[in-house]
Design a protein around this motif. Structure first.
Motif, short mmCIF file in Angstrom:
data_model
loop_
_atom_site.label_atom_id
_atom_site.label_comp_id
_atom_site.label_asym_id
_atom_site.label_seq_id
_atom_site.Cartn_x
_atom_site.Cartn_y
_atom_site.Cartn_z
N GLY A 37 9.33 -8.33 -2.72
CA GLY A 37 10.49 -8.55 -3.58
C GLY A 37 10.84 -7.32 -4.40
O GLY A 37 12.01 -6.95 -4.51
N SER A 38 9.83 -6.67 -4.94
CA SER A 38 10.10 -5.48 -5.76
C SER A 38 10.56 -4.30 -4.89
O SER A 38 11.36 -3.48 -5.33
CB SER A 38 8.89 -5.10 -6.61
OG SER A 38 7.79 -4.75 -5.81
N VAL A 39 10.08 -4.25 -3.65
CA VAL A 39 10.57 -3.22 -2.72
C VAL A 39 12.05 -3.47 -2.43
O VAL A 39 12.87 -2.54 -2.48
CB VAL A 39 9.75 -3.22 -1.40
CG1 VAL A 39 10.43 -2.39 -0.32
CG2 VAL A 39 8.34 -2.71 -1.65
N GLY A 42 14.35 -2.31 -4.97
CA GLY A 42 14.31 -0.87 -5.21
C GLY A 42 13.51 -0.48 -6.43
O GLY A 42 13.70 0.60 -6.99
N GLU A 43 12.59 -1.32 -6.83
CA GLU A 43 11.79 -1.09 -8.04
C GLU A 43 10.51 -0.30 -7.76
O GLU A 43 9.86 0.14 -8.69
CB GLU A 43 11.41 -2.43 -8.68
CG GLU A 43 12.59 -3.21 -9.16
CD GLU A 43 12.23 -4.62 -9.61
OE1 GLU A 43 13.13 -5.25 -10.20
OE2 GLU A 43 11.10 -5.09 -9.38
N ARG A 44 10.16 -0.14 -6.50
CA ARG A 44 8.90 0.52 -6.15
C ARG A 44 9.14 1.79 -5.36
O ARG A 44 9.97 1.83 -4.46
CB ARG A 44 8.03 -0.40 -5.31
CG ARG A 44 7.46 -1.53 -6.09
CD ARG A 44 6.27 -2.10 -5.34
NE ARG A 44 5.70 -3.17 -6.12
CZ ARG A 44 4.61 -3.05 -6.83
NH1 ARG A 44 3.95 -1.93 -6.86
NH2 ARG A 44 4.15 -4.08 -7.50
N ASN A 45 8.36 2.80 -5.69
CA ASN A 45 8.31 4.02 -4.90
C ASN A 45 7.09 3.86 -3.99
O ASN A 45 5.98 4.23 -4.35
CB ASN A 45 8.16 5.22 -5.83
CG ASN A 45 8.19 6.52 -5.08
OD1 ASN A 45 8.55 6.57 -3.91
ND2 ASN A 45 7.82 7.59 -5.77
N ILE A 46 7.31 3.26 -2.82
CA ILE A 46 6.19 2.86 -1.98
C ILE A 46 5.65 4.03 -1.17
O ILE A 46 6.32 5.04 -0.98
CB ILE A 46 6.57 1.68 -1.07
CG1 ILE A 46 7.56 2.08 0.01
CG2 ILE A 46 7.11 0.53 -1.88
CD1 ILE A 46 7.80 0.99 1.04
N THR A 47 4.43 3.85 -0.67
CA THR A 47 3.82 4.87 0.17
C THR A 47 4.41 4.82 1.57
O THR A 47 4.96 3.79 2.00
CB THR A 47 2.29 4.68 0.29
OG1 THR A 47 2.04 3.45 1.00
CG2 THR A 47 1.63 4.65 -1.09
N LEU A 48 4.28 5.91 2.28
CA LEU A 48 4.73 5.94 3.68
C LEU A 48 3.93 4.95 4.53
O LEU A 48 4.47 4.37 5.47
CB LEU A 48 4.60 7.35 4.25
CG LEU A 48 5.62 8.35 3.73
CD1 LEU A 48 5.29 9.75 4.23
CD2 LEU A 48 7.03 7.95 4.15
N LEU A 49 2.67 4.75 4.19
CA LEU A 49 1.86 3.78 4.94
C LEU A 49 2.43 2.37 4.83
O LEU A 49 2.54 1.65 5.82
CB LEU A 49 0.41 3.80 4.44
CG LEU A 49 -0.36 5.10 4.71
CD1 LEU A 49 -1.72 5.05 4.03
CD2 LEU A 49 -0.50 5.34 6.19
N ASN A 50 2.82 1.96 3.61
CA ASN A 50 3.40 0.63 3.44
C ASN A 50 4.80 0.56 4.04
O ASN A 50 5.19 -0.48 4.59
CB ASN A 50 3.41 0.23 1.97
CG ASN A 50 2.04 -0.18 1.49
OD1 ASN A 50 1.15 -0.45 2.29
ND2 ASN A 50 1.86 -0.22 0.19
N ALA A 51 5.56 1.64 3.97
CA ALA A 51 6.88 1.67 4.60
C ALA A 51 6.74 1.47 6.10
O ALA A 51 7.50 0.70 6.71
CB ALA A 51 7.59 2.98 4.29
#
Length: 71
Positions: A37-39, A42-51
């Protein structure tokens, strides 16, 4: 629009196309529902692994999550 918002909008778009709930996508990715939900917001700067986990779970190439146009 910043990259986290673009990525999040695309996650929501592809998730909706596959008729998945946030919880179902989270289970496929082995991530938490609130994280998805936070992704999407646009609230999270996620890692490439999670992307990559999200992209693979949705059956889409990772690059398709970084374009602003929604089909």
């Amino acid at each position: 629009m910043n990259v986290t918002k673009v990525f999040g909008r695309r996650v929501r778009h592809f998730r909706s196309l596959k008729s998945l709930s946030q919880e179902e996508l989270a289970d496929l990715c082995d991530l938490h529902r609130t994280y998805i939900g936070s992704v999407e917001r646009g609230e999270r700067n996620i890692t490439l692994l999670n992307a990559e986990k999200i992209a693979q779970s949705l059956g889409e190439p990772l690059v398709s999550f970084f374009t602003e146009d929604i089909d």
